[in-house]
Enzyme design. Structure first.
Site, short mmCIF file in Angstrom:
data_model
loop_
_atom_site.label_atom_id
_atom_site.label_comp_id
_atom_site.label_asym_id
_atom_site.label_seq_id
_atom_site.Cartn_x
_atom_site.Cartn_y
_atom_site.Cartn_z
N GLY A 59 0.79 -1.21 0.00
CA GLY A 59 0.00 0.00 0.00
C GLY A 59 0.82 1.26 0.00
O GLY A 59 2.05 1.26 -0.08
N ASP A 188 7.34 -8.75 11.68
CA ASP A 188 8.07 -7.90 10.75
C ASP A 188 8.84 -6.81 11.50
O ASP A 188 8.80 -5.63 11.14
CB ASP A 188 7.11 -7.26 9.73
CG ASP A 188 7.84 -6.69 8.52
OD1 ASP A 188 8.97 -7.16 8.24
OD2 ASP A 188 7.29 -5.80 7.85
#
Length: 479
Positions: A59, A188
Site C-alpha cells: 500500500g 516484521d
C-alpha cells in the site's frame, strides 16, 4: 488548501481548493474530486490527504487532517494498493493482512501507548476514469506519530552505542511482551518499524504482518503465511513454518545488529559456515549484551529466549519499565513487507503450535487517586501510631511506629493491601482510640488532638507526595 489524490497512477494528483481554507466552511463543504481523474479526495467524508509518506509492498501511506476534530488532528491514511503481478491467492492474502492490521490496531492500539491507535477503516468504490469499470479501494486511518524511525536515524547519525541498543531493547521488549500476551506475533520487526517521537518515546509500527495465535493442543498449524523482510526474519519464518514469540525476538536481535554495525544483516551472516559473524564489526560491547544477542540469534526457536520478559531479566542495566510516559503522537512508516514463499493451498488459518508460556506484564503504577488515598492514609496512621506509642513506650515507641507504617507502605506497594483493607485498618485505629477514651481513662482532648493531628499529617503527606510526582513528571518530559 492542497489535497492529494490517492488513486494509484494519477498523473496530476495535486489539487487546490480555496474554500477549504475558510474555517467556517471546512466542516460542511461537500465532497471534492480530483480535477485530473475524478477520484474523491475527502476520504470517508472527513480525511484530507495532503502528502505522500511512502509506498510499500501492500500500500501507500498519506499524511492527512481530520476535518471533524477541533484541532484538525493529523493522522496517517494507509491505502491498500498491492504492487506487482500478484495472483488471486497472493492478492487475497495481502487484503487479509491489511484488514487484519485494522483489527489488531483497534484492539492493541487502544490498550498500549506505544502502539498507534486506529481511527477508521472503510472501503471506497469508484469508477475507473479510463475503463469506467468500478474499482474498490480500502483505507485504514491511524494515529500520526511525529518522529523518526530508527532506520532513518541510523542513516542520519550513524551507528548506535551499546547504551542506545539497551534502551531500544528495554522499551521495545515491553511492547512485544504486551503483543505476545494478547496472542499476537508481529512478524516484521526491523528498524523502519520502530519509531521514536519528538518526546523520546519508542513506538512499534506496521502491524500488517501480525499473526494472531489460536493454538489448538494436538493439532498444530504447520505453515505460516510467508510475510517477512529478508535478512531480519529467522529460519522458521523464511521456510513458511509456524512462528512463535521467539520469532519476533530473533528479528529484534537482527535489528540491533543493524543498528550496532550500520550493515544489513545479510553482510553479518557467514553463509559458508552457516553462522553469524557480527562481533568483528562491533567494538566495545559487553559480554552480557553479546551473549543475549547470540542466544536470540540461534537457528532453532526452542534454543532462544522464550519470552520478552526472559530477555528483560537478562538485559544488563535494564531500567525495567514498561514504556515511557507522555502523550501519543508519529510518522507512520508505510507498509514495505514482501510476499514470499506463499503456500500452495488457500490462505492458512492463523494459528501456531503450543506457544511458550509468557510471563505476565508488570503491574501498573499508582494512579493519582491511589496516590491521594494511600498518602492520606499513611500520614494519618503515622501520626496516630507515633504519638500513641510514644506516650506508652517513650523513644522506642517512635521507632516501632515508623516500622509499622513502613511495613504498611511496603504492603501497599506490593498491592497486598487494597483500599478495603486500608478502610478496615483506619476504622480499627479510630475504634481503638474510642475504647481508650471510654475504658482506658484517656482524656477527650487527647483523642481530639490525635485525630486532628492525624488529619493534618495525612494532608501533609498528600501534599508532599503530589509535589514529588509533579517534579518527576516534569523531569520525565524533559529527559
Amino acid at each position: 488548501m492542497e489535497l492529494l489524490c490517492t488513486r494509484p497512477g494519477c498523473t496530476r494528483p495535486e489539487n487546490s481548493f480555496a474554500d477549504l481554507d475558510d474555517p467556517s466552511k471546512l466542516k460542511t463543504v461537500p465532497q471534492k474530486y480530483c480535477t485530473n481523474c475524478g477520484m474523491p479526495l475527502i476520504l470517508g467524508g472527513r480525511y484530507l490527504p495532503s502528502k505522500l509518506l511512502g509506498k510499500g509492498g501492500f500500500g501507500a501511506a498519506f499524511l492527512a487532517k481530520d476535518r471533524f476534530t477541533p484541532t484538525m488532528r493529523s493522522c496517517v491514511v494507509k491505502q491498500f494498493q498491492p504492487q506487482g503481478n500478484l495472483n488471486a491467492q497472493a492478492l487475497a492474502i495481502a487484503q487479509q493482512l491489511f484488514e487484519r492490521e485494522a483489527v489488531i490496531l483497534e484492539d492493541l492500539g487502544s490498550k498500549h501507548r506505544q502502539i498507534p491507535q486506529l481511527y477508521a477503516f472503510f472501503p471506497l468504490i469508484v469508477p475507473n476514469h479510463l475503463t469506467k469499470v468500478e474499482e474498490q479501494f480500502f483505507y485504514l486511518v491511524q494515529e500520526f506519530i511525529d518522529g523518526e524511525d530508527l532506520e532513518t536515524k541510523l542513516k542520519r547519525k550513524g551507528i548506535f552505542t551499546e547504551g542506545e541498543i539497551i534502551e531500544v531493547l528495554d522499551k521495545i521488549l515491553w511492547v512485544l511482551q504486551f503483543v505476545h500476551d494478547n496472542n499476537c506475533i508481529h512478524r516484521d520487526l526491523k528498524p523502519s518499524n520502530i519509531m521514536r517521537d519528538k518526546k523520546g518515546r519508542l513506538y512499534l509500527l506496521d502491524f500488517g504482518a501480525v499473526k494472531q495465535v489460536t493454538a489448538t493442543v494436538g493439532n498444530p498449524q504447520k505453515h505460516s503465511t510467508g510475510i517477512f523482510t529478508a535478512g531480519f526474519a529467522p529460519p522458521e519464518q523464511m521456510q513458511g513454518s509456524a512462528v512463535y514469540p521467539a520469532t519476533d525476538l530473533y528479528a529484534l536481535a537482527t535489528t540491533c545488529l543493524n543498528l550496532l554495525t550500520g550493515k544489513p544483516p545479510e553482510e553479518l551472516y557467514d553463509s559458508y559456515n552457516n553462522c553469524w559473524n557480527w562481533k568483528p564489526h562491533v567494538s566495545n560491547i559487553s559480554d552480557g549484551l553479546a551473549n543475549i544477542l547470540d542466544r536470540l540469534l540461534l537457528p532453532s526457536p526452542k534454543d532462544r529466549f522464550q519470552s520478552a520478559s526472559e530477555v528483560l531479566q537478562a538485559l544488563p542495566s535494564s531500567q525495567l519499565y514498561g514504556g515511557s510516559s507522555g502523550t501519543k503522537t508519529s510518522i507512520q512508516t508505510p507498509v514495505n513487507s514482501t510476499v514470499s514463499s506463499l503456500p500452495p493451498t488457500s490462505p492458512p488459518t492463523i494459528s501456531v503450535p503450543n506457544p511458550s508460556p509468557i510471563t505476565p506484564s508488570p503491574k501498573k503504577g499508582f494512579s493519582s487517586i491511589d496516590l491521594i488515598i494511600y498518602s492520606g492514609f499513611n500520614g494519618f496512621e503515622a501520626v496516630i501510631l507515633i504519638f500513641s506509642l510514644k506516650k506508652f513506650l517513650a523513644a522506642p515507641g517512635v521507632v516501632i511506629g515508623f516500622m509499622i507504617v513502613s511495613g504498611l507502605m511496603y504492603l501497599q506497594y506490593r498491592r497486598t493491601l487494597d483500599k478495603k483493607d486500608l478502610l478496615l485498618i483506619g476504622t480499627i485505629t479510630v475504634c481503638a482510640l474510642m475504647i481508650a477514651l471510654v475504658f482506658g481513662g484517656l482524656a477527650w482532648n487527647s483523642v481530639s488532638f490525635l485525630l486532628m493531628a492525624g488529619l493534618v499529617g495525612g494532608a501533609g503527606l498528600i501534599a508532599v507526595a503530589s509535589l514529588f510526582k509533579l517534579i518527576y513528571q516534569l523531569l520525565s518530559s524533559i529527559f
